[in-house]
Design an enzyme around this catalytic site. Structure first.
Site, short mmCIF file in Angstrom:
data_model
loop_
_atom_site.label_atom_id
_atom_site.label_comp_id
_atom_site.label_asym_id
_atom_site.label_seq_id
_atom_site.Cartn_x
_atom_site.Cartn_y
_atom_site.Cartn_z
N ASP A 1 0.81 -1.23 0.00
CA ASP A 1 0.00 0.00 0.00
C ASP A 1 0.84 1.27 0.00
OD1 ASP A 1 -2.31 -1.62 0.16
OD2 ASP A 1 -1.92 -1.86 2.29
N GLU A 2 1.99 1.21 -0.63
CA GLU A 2 2.86 2.39 -0.69
C GLU A 2 2.43 3.36 -1.79
OE1 GLU A 2 3.95 -0.74 -1.10
OE2 GLU A 2 5.25 -1.25 0.59
N LYS B 1 1.99 2.03 -5.20
CA LYS B 1 2.61 1.51 -6.43
C LYS B 1 1.74 1.71 -7.66
CE LYS B 1 2.84 -2.53 -4.46
NZ LYS B 1 2.56 -2.20 -3.04
N GLY C 1 -4.31 -4.42 -4.20
CA GLY C 1 -5.27 -3.41 -4.63
C GLY C 1 -4.49 -2.20 -5.09
N HIS C 2 -4.48 -1.95 -6.37
CA HIS C 2 -3.74 -0.80 -6.90
C HIS C 2 -4.73 0.26 -7.35
CE1 HIS C 2 0.00 -3.51 -7.71
NE2 HIS C 2 -0.23 -3.29 -6.45
N GLN D 1 2.05 -6.12 -3.12
CA GLN D 1 2.39 -6.15 -1.69
C GLN D 1 3.70 -5.37 -1.45
OE1 GLN D 1 1.43 -9.58 -3.01
NE2 GLN D 1 -0.59 -8.75 -2.68
N ALA E 1 -7.56 -1.27 -0.02
CA ALA E 1 -8.23 -1.18 -1.32
C ALA E 1 -8.94 -2.49 -1.66
CB ALA E 1 -7.22 -0.81 -2.41
N THR E 2 -8.52 -3.59 -1.03
CA THR E 2 -9.13 -4.89 -1.33
C THR E 2 -10.19 -5.25 -0.30
OG1 THR E 2 -7.15 -5.64 -2.47
CG2 THR E 2 -8.63 -7.35 -1.67
N THR E 3 -9.87 -5.04 0.97
CA THR E 3 -10.77 -5.52 2.03
C THR E 3 -11.49 -4.38 2.77
OG1 THR E 3 -8.94 -5.51 3.60
CG2 THR E 3 -9.37 -7.58 2.46
N GLY E 4 -11.06 -3.14 2.53
CA GLY E 4 -11.69 -2.00 3.21
C GLY E 4 -11.29 -1.86 4.68
N ARG E 5 -10.40 -2.74 5.15
CA ARG E 5 -9.98 -2.67 6.56
C ARG E 5 -9.17 -1.40 6.81
NH1 ARG E 5 -6.76 -8.27 7.27
NH2 ARG E 5 -6.17 -7.77 5.12
N SER F 1 5.64 11.86 -4.75
CA SER F 1 4.24 11.93 -5.12
C SER F 1 3.52 12.80 -4.11
CB SER F 1 3.63 10.52 -5.14
OG SER F 1 2.23 10.61 -5.22
P1 IMP Z 1 -2.68 -12.79 1.94
O1 IMP Z 1 -1.75 -12.21 0.94
O2 IMP Z 1 -4.13 -12.57 1.61
O3 IMP Z 1 -2.35 -14.21 2.24
O4 IMP Z 1 -2.44 -11.98 3.31
C1 IMP Z 1 -1.23 -12.07 4.02
C2 IMP Z 1 -0.85 -10.74 4.64
O5 IMP Z 1 -0.50 -9.84 3.60
C3 IMP Z 1 -2.00 -10.06 5.39
O6 IMP Z 1 -1.41 -9.32 6.46
C4 IMP Z 1 -2.57 -9.09 4.39
O7 IMP Z 1 -3.20 -8.00 5.00
C5 IMP Z 1 -1.31 -8.67 3.67
N1 IMP Z 1 -1.54 -8.23 2.29
C6 IMP Z 1 -1.83 -8.99 1.21
N2 IMP Z 1 -1.95 -8.23 0.11
C7 IMP Z 1 -1.73 -6.97 0.50
C8 IMP Z 1 -1.69 -5.73 -0.20
O8 IMP Z 1 -1.86 -5.64 -1.42
N3 IMP Z 1 -1.41 -4.62 0.55
C9 IMP Z 1 -1.18 -4.70 1.88
N4 IMP Z 1 -1.19 -5.82 2.57
C10 IMP Z 1 -1.47 -6.96 1.89
MG MG Z 2 -2.68 -1.89 -1.96
#
Ligand code: IMP
Ligand code: MG
Length: 441
Positions: free
Chosen positions: A13-14, A16, A40-41, A223, A298-302, A412
């Site tokens: 989530d930097e 990218k 999630g980009h 990631q 961006a993927t889970t809304g957390r 940026s």
């Molecule tokens: P997984 O990739 O769904 O197996 O999740 C493993 C860990 O990586 C969890 O802590 C997720 O929150 C984190 N994670 C996976 N994809 C992303 C991403 O695109 N951005 C930030 N964290 C991520």
């Molecule tokens: Mg992301």
């Protein structure tokens, strides 16, 4: 022409997505090499927000070839959904997208067994995105996985699917979950296959041919380095190689074909999911960053956990990736802070550690050593001219550069492609700056 990897230098989530979108005009090909739709980009295009998970963000630029490498965990449903979203935005895939036939599939049982595994871990849970990414890679390593190319021979696909469903059903039954019916999955995926198979090809072959004939390639990481399966804060990591080496194994190219690695780092730190986070801020300041930075997955809304810039962690990421240039994102989020701490070292058992310890049980016990910088308290949001940067901000950048031993090549200052400050002397020889400026209009 240089081929360049762009990857995350923190826990993902930097920013990218935006960086890849900015740099794409200087490249012919954009290639993804690991991860899946856990990523999630987010890209803002003419004010519209577009979130891509699986398809390289280069697809938003007409005429660019996009590749999904063998290192990616591929969910056909997520892919087709994303493709139709892109078509609604006017970006047609046409013959601009190739999916490696050796990429592993994510199938309906993967998220189910992932949930069981996470629940079993209790408070040790990883906090995954529950997209089935980990279990798909587990099958790959167990050599029982099903690959995208297997969709090209439905008899082969059916046979492998039946074996996998039988095996996973045992796990589901034990957890009290309704078993799956292989024939129903087969019918559905045979139909999906007919819509996907035209994109499937030999990505390694195509990529090497194109490089030989002079195409420039941008490798898009997902990631971040600290979530890398080998080098990250294991076991609180993702299941793929998010560091630079992943580009070679995840696409089938040699390291001699890559000339530069650009790490992307936020001016602070975030992490989503469980795991150690030495510079995490609890309380009001953390909340302020969360809100100003809109730090929601961006993927889970957390909501993302927020903390100060951790130079120990980013220096480690730069070392792992051989990256001596970084892109710094979202410094404008810090515009309002009178003081900004930067972590320059870790104290552990009375001593300063020489480098980042990836073990969570050590990271949980380190005491970050901060230097507190004076905030600039001037809006640098959307600044594109380096001459107008406040002195305190320049000092902040210099401290980061010195402590991570890498130079900032791009800053940026906002979500739009145009909100970017290019530092020409650092980009020289890596990207065609003229083409990037032309892309800014
Ligand atoms: P997984 O990739 O769904 O197996 O999740 C493993 C860990 O990586 C969890 O802590 C997720 O929150 C984190 N994670 C996976 N994809 C992303 C991403 O695109 N951005 C930030 N964290 C991520
Ligand atoms: Mg992301």
């Amino acid at each position: 022409m240089a081929n360049v990897i762009v990857l995350g230098a923190q826990w993902g989530d930097e920013g990218k997505g935006k960086v890849v979108d900015l740099l794409t005009p200087a490249f012919d090909i954009v290639a993804r090499y690991q991860g899946g739709h856990n990523a999630g980009h987010t890209v803002y295009l003419e004010g519209r927000k577009i979130v891509l998970h699986l398809i390289p963000s280069g697809i938003l630029h007409p005429g660019k070839l996009c590749l999904i490498g063998n290192g990616v965990a591929f969910d056909p449903l997520a892919f087709l959904e994303e493709a139709s979203q892109l078509e609604a935005h006017g970006s047609l895939l046409g013959d601009r997208l190739v999916i490696s036939r050796s990429a592993h599939l994510i199938l309906p049982y993967h998220p189910l067994v992932e949930r069981i595994s996470e629940e079993r871990k209790g408070k040790m849970m990883i906090g995954t995105t529950n997209r089935g990414i980990g279990p798909s890679y587990e099958d790959k390593a167990a050599r029982t996985g099903i690959r995208v190319g297997d969709l090209g021979d439905l008899d082969v696909f059916r046979e492998k699917l039946e074996a996998n469903v039988a095996e996973k059903n045992a796990i589901l039954r034990q957890a009290g979950i309704e078993p799956l019916v292989a024939s129903a999955i087969y019918e559905k995926y045979a139909d999906l296959a007919s819509r996907i198979i035209r994109y499937v090809g030999d990505v390694s072959f195509i990529l090497n041919e194109r490089i030989r004939s002079g195409s420039a390639v941008l490798f898009e990481g997902a990631q971040g380095a600290l979530l890398d399966l080998d080098h990250g804060t294991y076991p609180y990591v993702t299941s793929s190689s998010s560091t630079a080496g992943g580009a070679c194994t995840g696409l089938g190219i040699g390291p001699t074909k890559i000339q530069a690695v650009l790490g992307v780092a936020k001016a602070y730190t975030t992490r989503v999911g469980s795991g150690p986070f030495p510079t995490e801020i609890s309380g009001e300041k953390g909340k302020l960053i969360l809100e100003r930075g809109n730090e929601f997955g961006a993927t889970t809304g957390r909501p993302r956990r927020c903390g100060w810039f951790d130079a120990v962690a980013v220096a480690y990421a730069c070392r792992l990736n051989g990256s001596d240039k970084i892109v710094l994102t979202k410094p404008d989020i810090l515009d309002v802070f009178p003081e900004i701490p930067v972590c320059l070292g870790y104290m552990y058992k009375g001593e300063i550690l020489r480098s980042f310890p990836p073990e969570p049980y050590i990271l949980d016990k380190v005491t970050p050593q901060y230097r507190t910088m004076k905030g600039w308290q001037t809006p640098i949001h959307r600044t594109t001219d380096s001459r107008t940067l406040p002195v305190a901000f320049r000092d902040y950048i210099r401290l980061l550069e010195d402590s991570i031993e890498a130079k900032v090549a791009i800053i940026s200052t906002g979500v739009g492609r145009k909100d970017s400050l290019l530092i020409d002397e650092e980009l020289e020889g890596i990207v065609d700056i003229g083409k990037i400026r032309a892309g800014l209009g």
